[in-house]
Scaffold this active site. Structure first.
Site, PDB file in Angstrom:
ATOM      1  N   GLU A  46      58.149  -3.197 -78.286  1.00 48.93           N
ATOM      2  CA  GLU A  46      58.551  -2.682 -76.974  1.00 48.93           C
ATOM      3  C   GLU A  46      59.752  -3.488 -76.459  1.00 48.93           C
ATOM      4  O   GLU A  46      59.941  -4.658 -76.822  1.00 48.93           O
ATOM      5  CB  GLU A  46      57.397  -2.793 -75.976  1.00 48.93           C
ATOM      6  CG  GLU A  46      56.252  -1.829 -76.223  1.00 48.93           C
ATOM      7  CD  GLU A  46      56.536  -0.415 -75.742  1.00 48.93           C
ATOM      8  OE1 GLU A  46      57.649  -0.163 -75.222  1.00 48.93           O
ATOM      9  OE2 GLU A  46      55.653   0.448 -75.910  1.00 48.93           O
TER      10      GLU A  46
ATOM     11  N   HIS B 152      55.982   3.215 -81.192  1.00 44.78           N
ATOM     12  CA  HIS B 152      55.520   4.585 -80.941  1.00 44.78           C
ATOM     13  C   HIS B 152      56.681   5.567 -81.066  1.00 44.78           C
ATOM     14  O   HIS B 152      57.820   5.259 -80.712  1.00 44.78           O
ATOM     15  CB  HIS B 152      54.820   4.725 -79.588  1.00 44.78           C
ATOM     16  CG  HIS B 152      55.661   4.374 -78.386  1.00 44.78           C
ATOM     17  ND1 HIS B 152      56.501   5.275 -77.788  1.00 44.78           N
ATOM     18  CD2 HIS B 152      55.757   3.238 -77.655  1.00 44.78           C
ATOM     19  CE1 HIS B 152      57.088   4.714 -76.738  1.00 44.78           C
ATOM     20  NE2 HIS B 152      56.664   3.470 -76.637  1.00 44.78           N
TER      21      HIS B 152
ATOM     22  N   HIS C   4      62.669   5.164 -69.103  1.00 45.23           N
ATOM     23  CA  HIS C   4      62.153   6.198 -68.201  1.00 45.23           C
ATOM     24  C   HIS C   4      63.153   6.540 -67.096  1.00 45.23           C
ATOM     25  O   HIS C   4      62.760   6.938 -66.000  1.00 45.23           O
ATOM     26  CB  HIS C   4      60.818   5.766 -67.574  1.00 45.23           C
ATOM     27  CG  HIS C   4      59.745   5.486 -68.573  1.00 45.23           C
ATOM     28  ND1 HIS C   4      58.418   5.302 -68.202  1.00 45.23           N
ATOM     29  CD2 HIS C   4      59.765   5.335 -69.913  1.00 45.23           C
ATOM     30  CE1 HIS C   4      57.693   5.058 -69.285  1.00 45.23           C
ATOM     31  NE2 HIS C   4      58.502   5.074 -70.335  1.00 45.23           N
TER      32      HIS C   4
ATOM     33  N   ASP D 149      63.143   2.812 -75.301  1.00 46.92           N
ATOM     34  CA  ASP D 149      61.676   2.904 -75.318  1.00 46.92           C
ATOM     35  C   ASP D 149      61.221   4.084 -76.176  1.00 46.92           C
ATOM     36  O   ASP D 149      60.957   5.146 -75.657  1.00 46.92           O
ATOM     37  CB  ASP D 149      61.171   3.052 -73.889  1.00 46.92           C
ATOM     38  CG  ASP D 149      59.675   2.957 -73.762  1.00 46.92           C
ATOM     39  OD1 ASP D 149      59.020   2.520 -74.729  1.00 46.92           O
ATOM     40  OD2 ASP D 149      59.146   3.321 -72.697  1.00 46.92           O
TER      41      ASP D 149
ATOM     42  N   GLU E 195      51.764   7.241 -76.960  1.00 45.88           N
ATOM     43  CA  GLU E 195      51.664   5.970 -76.231  1.00 45.88           C
ATOM     44  C   GLU E 195      51.975   6.164 -74.759  1.00 45.88           C
ATOM     45  O   GLU E 195      51.365   5.528 -73.893  1.00 45.88           O
ATOM     46  CB  GLU E 195      52.635   4.951 -76.857  1.00 45.88           C
ATOM     47  CG  GLU E 195      52.489   3.517 -76.317  1.00 45.88           C
ATOM     48  CD  GLU E 195      53.326   3.220 -75.087  1.00 45.88           C
ATOM     49  OE1 GLU E 195      53.143   2.141 -74.488  1.00 45.88           O
ATOM     50  OE2 GLU E 195      54.181   4.060 -74.700  1.00 45.88           O
ATOM     51  N   GLU E 196      52.928   7.044 -74.471  1.00 40.40           N
ATOM     52  CA  GLU E 196      53.411   7.192 -73.095  1.00 40.40           C
ATOM     53  C   GLU E 196      52.416   7.899 -72.174  1.00 40.40           C
ATOM     54  O   GLU E 196      52.649   7.964 -70.973  1.00 40.40           O
ATOM     55  CB  GLU E 196      54.742   7.953 -73.090  1.00 40.40           C
ATOM     56  CG  GLU E 196      55.892   7.222 -73.770  1.00 40.40           C
ATOM     57  CD  GLU E 196      56.388   6.006 -73.000  1.00 40.40           C
ATOM     58  OE1 GLU E 196      55.753   5.642 -71.998  1.00 40.40           O
ATOM     59  OE2 GLU E 196      57.404   5.431 -73.413  1.00 40.40           O
TER      60      GLU E 196
ATOM     61  N   ASP F 270      56.714   8.669 -79.661  1.00 42.71           N
ATOM     62  CA  ASP F 270      56.841   9.577 -78.525  1.00 42.71           C
ATOM     63  C   ASP F 270      57.710   8.981 -77.426  1.00 42.71           C
ATOM     64  O   ASP F 270      57.946   7.769 -77.367  1.00 42.71           O
ATOM     65  CB  ASP F 270      55.466   9.934 -77.966  1.00 42.71           C
ATOM     66  CG  ASP F 270      54.698   8.707 -77.469  1.00 42.71           C
ATOM     67  OD1 ASP F 270      54.456   7.795 -78.290  1.00 42.71           O
ATOM     68  OD2 ASP F 270      54.360   8.646 -76.273  1.00 42.71           O
TER      69      ASP F 270
END
Length: 374
Positions: free
Chosen positions: A161, A69, A347, A101, A133-134, A71
Protein backbone atom coordinates in the site's frame (compact mmCIF):
# COMPACT_ATOMS: atom_id res chain seq x y z
CA UNK A 1 7.55 -4.67 -21.14
CA UNK A 2 8.90 -2.13 -18.69
CA UNK A 3 7.12 -0.85 -15.58
CA UNK A 4 5.41 1.95 -17.50
CA UNK A 5 4.03 -0.40 -20.16
CA UNK A 6 2.73 -2.70 -17.43
CA UNK A 7 1.14 0.14 -15.46
CA UNK A 8 -0.49 1.38 -18.67
CA UNK A 9 -2.09 -2.02 -19.18
CA UNK A 10 -3.19 -2.36 -15.55
CA UNK A 11 -4.77 1.10 -15.40
CA UNK A 12 -6.70 0.36 -18.60
CA UNK A 13 -8.63 -2.36 -16.78
CA UNK A 14 -11.57 -0.65 -14.96
CA UNK A 15 -11.28 -3.17 -12.14
CA UNK A 16 -13.69 -1.44 -9.76
CA UNK A 17 -14.23 -3.27 -6.49
CA UNK A 18 -17.32 -5.45 -6.40
CA UNK A 19 -17.20 -6.17 -10.14
CA UNK A 20 -15.90 -9.21 -12.06
CA UNK A 21 -12.11 -9.11 -12.36
CA UNK A 22 -11.37 -11.83 -14.89
CA UNK A 23 -9.82 -9.39 -17.39
CA UNK A 24 -7.11 -8.00 -15.14
CA UNK A 25 -6.43 -11.28 -13.31
CA UNK A 26 -6.24 -13.16 -16.62
CA UNK A 27 -3.83 -10.61 -18.11
CA UNK A 28 -1.50 -10.86 -15.10
CA UNK A 29 -1.66 -14.66 -15.27
CA UNK A 30 -0.69 -14.58 -18.97
CA UNK A 31 2.12 -12.07 -18.35
CA UNK A 32 3.61 -14.27 -15.63
CA UNK A 33 3.37 -17.35 -17.85
CA UNK A 34 5.34 -15.52 -20.56
CA UNK A 35 8.16 -15.19 -18.03
CA UNK A 36 8.09 -18.79 -16.84
CA UNK A 37 6.03 -18.22 -13.70
CA UNK A 38 2.80 -20.15 -13.28
CA UNK A 39 0.03 -18.38 -11.40
CA UNK A 40 -3.02 -19.88 -9.73
CA UNK A 41 -6.30 -18.03 -10.12
CA UNK A 42 -8.22 -18.72 -6.91
CA UNK A 43 -11.90 -18.11 -7.55
CA UNK A 44 -13.81 -16.53 -4.71
CA UNK A 45 -17.29 -17.54 -3.55
CA UNK A 46 -18.84 -14.79 -5.69
CA UNK A 47 -17.94 -16.86 -8.74
CA UNK A 48 -16.87 -13.94 -10.94
CA UNK A 49 -13.81 -12.72 -9.01
CA UNK A 50 -10.47 -14.34 -8.31
CA UNK A 51 -7.37 -13.84 -6.22
CA UNK A 52 -4.04 -14.60 -7.88
CA UNK A 53 -1.06 -16.39 -6.32
CA UNK A 54 2.30 -17.14 -7.90
CA UNK A 55 5.68 -18.34 -6.66
CA UNK A 56 9.17 -17.59 -7.91
CA UNK A 57 11.59 -20.05 -6.36
CA UNK A 58 11.02 -23.18 -4.23
CA UNK A 59 7.48 -23.17 -2.79
CA UNK A 60 8.39 -25.63 -0.02
CA UNK A 61 10.92 -23.25 1.58
CA UNK A 62 9.86 -20.29 3.78
CA UNK A 63 10.06 -17.02 1.84
CA UNK A 64 8.29 -13.70 1.45
CA UNK A 65 4.94 -12.61 0.05
CA UNK A 66 4.51 -9.40 -1.95
CA UNK A 67 0.86 -8.54 -1.41
CA UNK A 68 -1.36 -6.14 -3.33
CA UNK A 69 -4.92 -5.73 -4.56
CA UNK A 70 -6.09 -5.55 -8.16
CA UNK A 71 -9.29 -3.58 -7.52
CA UNK A 72 -9.76 0.18 -7.40
CA UNK A 73 -12.43 2.57 -6.18
CA UNK A 74 -14.85 4.03 -8.78
CA UNK A 75 -13.65 6.99 -10.84
CA UNK A 76 -16.94 8.90 -10.92
CA UNK A 77 -15.50 12.22 -9.70
CA UNK A 78 -16.19 14.98 -12.26
CA UNK A 79 -12.84 16.75 -11.91
CA UNK A 80 -10.58 14.29 -13.77
CA UNK A 81 -8.38 16.12 -16.29
CA UNK A 82 -8.28 13.04 -18.57
CA UNK A 83 -9.73 9.56 -18.75
CA UNK A 84 -9.11 7.86 -15.38
CA UNK A 85 -8.59 4.51 -17.10
CA UNK A 86 -5.96 5.71 -19.56
CA UNK A 87 -2.46 6.32 -18.17
CA UNK A 88 -1.33 9.91 -18.80
CA UNK A 89 2.27 11.02 -18.31
CA UNK A 90 3.07 14.61 -17.41
CA UNK A 91 6.68 15.10 -16.39
CA UNK A 92 7.40 12.67 -13.57
CA UNK A 93 3.71 12.15 -12.81
CA UNK A 94 1.72 9.20 -14.12
CA UNK A 95 -2.01 9.87 -13.81
CA UNK A 96 -4.79 7.31 -13.66
CA UNK A 97 -7.16 5.56 -11.30
CA UNK A 98 -5.21 3.14 -9.15
CA UNK A 99 -1.75 4.44 -10.02
CA UNK A 100 -1.05 5.00 -6.33
CA UNK A 101 -3.66 2.68 -4.81
CA UNK A 102 -2.22 0.31 -5.79
CA UNK A 103 -1.52 -0.68 -9.36
CA UNK A 104 1.80 1.14 -9.21
CA UNK A 105 3.02 -1.45 -6.73
CA UNK A 106 1.65 -4.30 -8.85
CA UNK A 107 3.43 -2.88 -11.92
CA UNK A 108 6.74 -2.60 -10.05
CA UNK A 109 6.42 -6.20 -8.85
CA UNK A 110 5.53 -7.54 -12.28
CA UNK A 111 8.31 -5.56 -13.97
CA UNK A 112 10.81 -7.20 -11.62
CA UNK A 113 9.60 -10.77 -12.26
CA UNK A 114 11.95 -11.46 -15.23
CA UNK A 115 14.97 -10.52 -13.12
CA UNK A 116 13.77 -12.51 -10.09
CA UNK A 117 13.23 -15.54 -12.32
CA UNK A 118 16.91 -15.42 -13.34
CA UNK A 119 18.22 -15.19 -9.77
CA UNK A 120 17.71 -18.87 -8.88
CA UNK A 121 16.17 -17.93 -5.54
CA UNK A 122 17.01 -20.13 -2.56
CA UNK A 123 14.05 -18.62 -0.73
CA UNK A 124 10.89 -17.94 -2.71
CA UNK A 125 9.15 -14.68 -3.41
CA UNK A 126 5.39 -15.12 -3.72
CA UNK A 127 2.95 -12.77 -5.40
CA UNK A 128 -0.45 -12.53 -3.71
CA UNK A 129 -2.86 -10.24 -5.57
CA UNK A 130 -6.37 -9.95 -4.14
CA UNK A 131 -9.78 -8.64 -5.18
CA UNK A 132 -12.33 -6.38 -3.44
CA UNK A 133 -9.94 -4.82 -0.96
CA UNK A 134 -11.61 -1.45 -1.44
CA UNK A 135 -14.96 -2.72 -0.16
CA UNK A 136 -13.73 -4.17 3.10
CA UNK A 137 -10.89 -6.61 2.31
CA UNK A 138 -13.39 -9.22 1.14
CA UNK A 139 -11.18 -11.19 -1.23
CA UNK A 140 -7.94 -11.75 0.66
CA UNK A 141 -9.37 -13.97 3.44
CA UNK A 142 -10.09 -16.61 0.80
CA UNK A 143 -6.50 -16.35 -0.46
CA UNK A 144 -5.05 -16.57 3.07
CA UNK A 145 -7.12 -19.69 3.75
CA UNK A 146 -5.49 -21.38 0.74
CA UNK A 147 -1.88 -20.52 1.66
CA UNK A 148 -1.07 -23.76 3.57
CA UNK A 149 -1.66 -25.71 0.37
CA UNK A 150 0.28 -23.28 -1.80
CA UNK A 151 3.55 -22.68 0.00
CA UNK A 152 5.57 -23.16 3.16
CA UNK A 153 4.69 -20.71 5.92
CA UNK A 154 6.19 -17.39 4.78
CA UNK A 155 8.75 -15.48 6.81
CA UNK A 156 6.83 -12.30 6.20
CA UNK A 157 4.30 -10.43 4.08
CA UNK A 158 5.08 -7.06 2.51
CA UNK A 159 1.83 -5.25 1.71
CA UNK A 160 2.58 -2.63 -0.93
CA UNK A 161 0.00 0.00 0.00
CA UNK A 162 1.23 3.57 -0.67
CA UNK A 163 3.58 4.57 2.13
CA UNK A 164 6.20 6.62 0.30
CA UNK A 165 8.40 3.50 0.38
CA UNK A 166 8.75 3.94 4.15
CA UNK A 167 7.94 0.70 5.95
CA UNK A 168 5.08 0.85 8.48
CA UNK A 169 4.61 -1.54 11.40
CA UNK A 170 1.03 -0.84 12.44
CA UNK A 171 -2.46 0.37 11.60
CA UNK A 172 -5.87 0.42 13.27
CA UNK A 173 -8.57 -2.17 12.72
CA UNK A 174 -11.97 -1.30 11.30
CA UNK A 175 -15.54 -2.51 11.38
CA UNK A 176 -18.43 -0.95 9.48
CA UNK A 177 -22.13 -1.79 9.65
CA UNK A 178 -25.53 -0.61 8.46
CA UNK A 179 -28.59 -0.44 10.66
CA UNK A 180 -32.02 -0.15 9.03
CA UNK A 181 -35.05 0.85 11.08
CA UNK A 182 -38.40 -0.01 9.55
CA UNK A 183 -41.44 1.80 10.90
CA UNK A 184 -44.89 2.52 9.50
CA UNK A 185 -45.78 5.18 6.94
CA UNK A 186 -48.75 7.51 6.98
CA UNK A 187 -49.83 11.14 6.62
CA UNK A 188 -47.87 13.52 8.79
CA UNK A 189 -51.11 14.97 10.15
CA UNK A 190 -51.71 11.70 12.00
CA UNK A 191 -48.38 10.82 13.65
CA UNK A 192 -50.33 8.69 16.12
CA UNK A 193 -51.07 6.19 13.34
CA UNK A 194 -47.49 5.80 12.08
CA UNK A 195 -44.04 4.86 13.35
CA UNK A 196 -41.45 7.48 12.43
CA UNK A 197 -38.24 5.64 11.54
CA UNK A 198 -36.13 8.81 11.48
CA UNK A 199 -37.21 9.76 14.99
CA UNK A 200 -36.41 6.23 16.13
CA UNK A 201 -32.97 6.39 14.54
CA UNK A 202 -32.19 9.27 16.90
CA UNK A 203 -31.72 6.65 19.62
CA UNK A 204 -29.09 4.81 17.62
CA UNK A 205 -27.39 8.06 16.65
CA UNK A 206 -27.33 9.15 20.26
CA UNK A 207 -25.63 5.89 21.21
CA UNK A 208 -23.06 6.42 18.46
CA UNK A 209 -22.26 9.95 19.62
CA UNK A 210 -21.99 8.83 23.25
CA UNK A 211 -19.70 5.93 22.36
CA UNK A 212 -17.51 8.14 20.16
CA UNK A 213 -17.04 10.60 23.03
CA UNK A 214 -16.24 7.86 25.54
CA UNK A 215 -13.55 6.44 23.26
CA UNK A 216 -11.61 9.71 23.44
CA UNK A 217 -10.88 8.86 27.09
CA UNK A 218 -8.89 5.75 26.19
CA UNK A 219 -7.42 3.24 26.07
CA UNK A 220 -4.58 4.96 24.24
CA UNK A 221 -1.81 3.98 21.87
CA UNK A 222 0.56 6.91 21.23
CA UNK A 223 1.69 5.44 17.90
CA UNK A 224 -1.57 6.60 16.30
CA UNK A 225 -3.25 9.90 15.48
CA UNK A 226 -5.60 10.16 17.23
CA UNK A 227 -4.14 7.86 19.91
CA UNK A 228 -7.51 6.24 20.71
CA UNK A 229 -10.16 4.18 18.95
CA UNK A 230 -12.93 6.08 17.19
CA UNK A 231 -16.50 5.70 15.99
CA UNK A 232 -18.55 7.78 13.61
CA UNK A 233 -21.91 7.84 11.88
CA UNK A 234 -21.06 8.37 8.22
CA UNK A 235 -24.32 8.21 6.25
CA UNK A 236 -27.96 8.67 7.27
CA UNK A 237 -30.79 8.33 4.75
CA UNK A 238 -34.55 8.21 5.19
CA UNK A 239 -37.88 9.67 4.32
CA UNK A 240 -39.65 10.64 1.11
CA UNK A 241 -41.10 14.10 1.68
CA UNK A 242 -41.94 16.30 4.62
CA UNK A 243 -45.65 15.43 4.91
CA UNK A 244 -45.13 11.65 4.89
CA UNK A 245 -44.20 9.75 8.03
CA UNK A 246 -40.88 8.08 7.12
CA UNK A 247 -41.18 4.31 7.31
CA UNK A 248 -37.46 3.57 6.79
CA UNK A 249 -34.19 5.07 7.95
CA UNK A 250 -30.68 3.75 7.29
CA UNK A 251 -27.49 4.52 9.16
CA UNK A 252 -23.96 3.51 8.07
CA UNK A 253 -21.34 3.73 10.77
CA UNK A 254 -17.79 2.61 11.33
CA UNK A 255 -15.36 2.04 14.18
CA UNK A 256 -11.57 2.17 13.98
CA UNK A 257 -9.75 0.41 16.79
CA UNK A 258 -6.21 0.54 18.12
CA UNK A 259 -4.39 -2.82 18.37
CA UNK A 260 -5.79 -4.98 21.14
CA UNK A 261 -9.35 -3.71 20.68
CA UNK A 262 -11.91 -5.59 18.59
CA UNK A 263 -13.40 -2.98 16.22
CA UNK A 264 -16.71 -4.84 15.94
CA UNK A 265 -17.15 -4.65 19.72
CA UNK A 266 -17.16 -0.85 19.53
CA UNK A 267 -20.35 -0.97 17.46
CA UNK A 268 -22.16 -3.17 19.99
CA UNK A 269 -23.72 -0.32 22.05
CA UNK A 270 -25.25 1.17 18.91
CA UNK A 271 -26.63 -2.17 17.83
CA UNK A 272 -28.11 -2.80 21.28
CA UNK A 273 -29.83 0.59 21.34
CA UNK A 274 -31.25 0.07 17.85
CA UNK A 275 -32.50 -3.46 18.55
CA UNK A 276 -34.24 -2.23 21.71
CA UNK A 277 -36.58 -0.28 19.44
CA UNK A 278 -38.26 -3.55 18.46
CA UNK A 279 -40.18 -3.29 21.74
CA UNK A 280 -41.90 -0.19 20.31
CA UNK A 281 -43.03 -1.87 17.10
CA UNK A 282 -40.08 -1.15 14.83
CA UNK A 283 -38.35 -3.82 12.79
CA UNK A 284 -34.57 -3.62 12.96
CA UNK A 285 -31.98 -4.92 10.49
CA UNK A 286 -28.25 -4.99 11.30
CA UNK A 287 -25.83 -5.76 8.45
CA UNK A 288 -22.03 -5.85 8.83
CA UNK A 289 -20.41 -4.11 5.84
CA UNK A 290 -16.71 -4.76 6.36
CA UNK A 291 -14.16 -5.67 8.99
CA UNK A 292 -10.44 -6.18 9.33
CA UNK A 293 -8.22 -6.35 12.42
CA UNK A 294 -5.50 -3.96 13.48
CA UNK A 295 -1.87 -4.71 12.64
CA UNK A 296 1.03 -4.26 15.03
CA UNK A 297 4.48 -5.65 14.22
CA UNK A 298 7.03 -5.39 17.06
CA UNK A 299 9.98 -3.09 16.29
CA UNK A 300 12.43 -5.95 16.90
CA UNK A 301 10.66 -8.37 14.52
CA UNK A 302 12.97 -9.82 11.84
CA UNK A 303 10.65 -8.49 9.12
CA UNK A 304 10.98 -4.96 10.52
CA UNK A 305 14.74 -5.35 10.51
CA UNK A 306 14.70 -6.61 6.93
CA UNK A 307 12.71 -3.60 5.71
CA UNK A 308 14.99 -1.26 7.66
CA UNK A 309 17.92 -2.77 5.79
CA UNK A 310 16.18 -2.65 2.41
CA UNK A 311 14.92 0.94 2.69
CA UNK A 312 17.68 2.46 4.80
CA UNK A 313 15.09 3.89 7.22
CA UNK A 314 13.60 2.56 10.45
CA UNK A 315 9.95 1.60 9.91
CA UNK A 316 7.28 4.00 11.10
CA UNK A 317 5.27 2.81 14.07
CA UNK A 318 1.83 3.30 12.52
CA UNK A 319 -0.43 4.96 9.95
CA UNK A 320 -4.08 5.95 10.14
CA UNK A 321 -5.39 3.99 7.13
CA UNK A 322 -6.04 0.25 7.13
CA UNK A 323 -4.78 -2.58 4.91
CA UNK A 324 -4.91 -6.33 4.37
CA UNK A 325 -1.81 -6.62 6.59
CA UNK A 326 -4.00 -7.01 9.68
CA UNK A 327 -5.66 -10.08 8.18
CA UNK A 328 -2.30 -11.67 7.38
CA UNK A 329 -1.12 -11.01 10.92
CA UNK A 330 -4.33 -12.42 12.39
CA UNK A 331 -3.66 -15.59 10.37
CA UNK A 332 -0.25 -15.95 12.02
CA UNK A 333 2.05 -14.26 9.49
CA UNK A 334 4.32 -11.31 10.23
CA UNK A 335 3.25 -8.43 7.99
CA UNK A 336 4.45 -4.92 7.22
CA UNK A 337 3.39 -2.11 4.85
CA UNK A 338 5.78 -0.69 2.26
CA UNK A 339 4.83 0.60 -1.17
CA UNK A 340 5.20 3.46 -3.64
CA UNK A 341 3.00 6.53 -3.72
CA UNK A 342 1.24 8.70 -1.17
CA UNK A 343 -2.06 7.69 0.42
CA UNK A 344 -3.19 11.33 0.23
CA UNK A 345 -3.38 10.99 -3.57
CA UNK A 346 -5.62 7.93 -3.45
CA UNK A 347 -9.39 8.01 -4.07
CA UNK A 348 -9.16 11.47 -5.65
CA UNK A 349 -9.43 12.92 -9.16
CA UNK A 350 -6.11 12.96 -11.02
CA UNK A 351 -4.62 10.28 -8.81
CA UNK A 352 -0.96 9.87 -9.75
CA UNK A 353 2.32 8.17 -8.94
CA UNK A 354 5.86 9.38 -9.64
CA UNK A 355 8.23 7.58 -11.96
CA UNK A 356 10.90 7.87 -9.24
CA UNK A 357 8.61 6.07 -6.78
CA UNK A 358 8.20 3.15 -9.15
CA UNK A 359 11.96 2.96 -9.64
CA UNK A 360 12.56 2.97 -5.88
CA UNK A 361 10.03 0.17 -5.43
CA UNK A 362 11.70 -1.90 -8.15
CA UNK A 363 15.08 -1.48 -6.48
CA UNK A 364 13.65 -2.68 -3.17
CA UNK A 365 12.18 -5.80 -4.77
CA UNK A 366 15.44 -6.49 -6.57
CA UNK A 367 17.31 -6.12 -3.26
CA UNK A 368 14.88 -8.53 -1.62
CA UNK A 369 15.50 -10.97 -4.46
CA UNK A 370 19.26 -10.69 -3.96
CA UNK A 371 18.85 -11.58 -0.29
CA UNK A 372 16.65 -14.55 -1.16
CA UNK A 373 19.26 -15.75 -3.67
CA UNK A 374 22.14 -15.52 -1.22
Amino acid sequence: MDVFDILDRLVAFPSVAGKPNGDIAGWIEAYLAEHGTQAALLRGPEGDRSNLFATIGPANVPGYILSGHMDVVPASEPRWSSSPFALRKEGERLYGRGTTDMKGFLAAVLATVPLLAKMHLARPIHLAFSYDEEVGCRGVPHLIARLPGLCAKPLGVIVGEPSGMRAVRGHKGKAAARVIINGRSGHSSRPDLGLNAIHAMADALSAAVTEAEQLTHGPFDPAFEPPYSSLQAGVVTGGHQVNIIPDTCKLDLEARAIPGVDPASLLAPVRARAEALAAHGFRIEWAPLSAYPAMSLPPDAPLAGLLHALTGEAPLAAVSYGTEAGLYQAAGFDAIICGPGDIDRAHKPDEYILTSELATCQRLIEALGARCAA
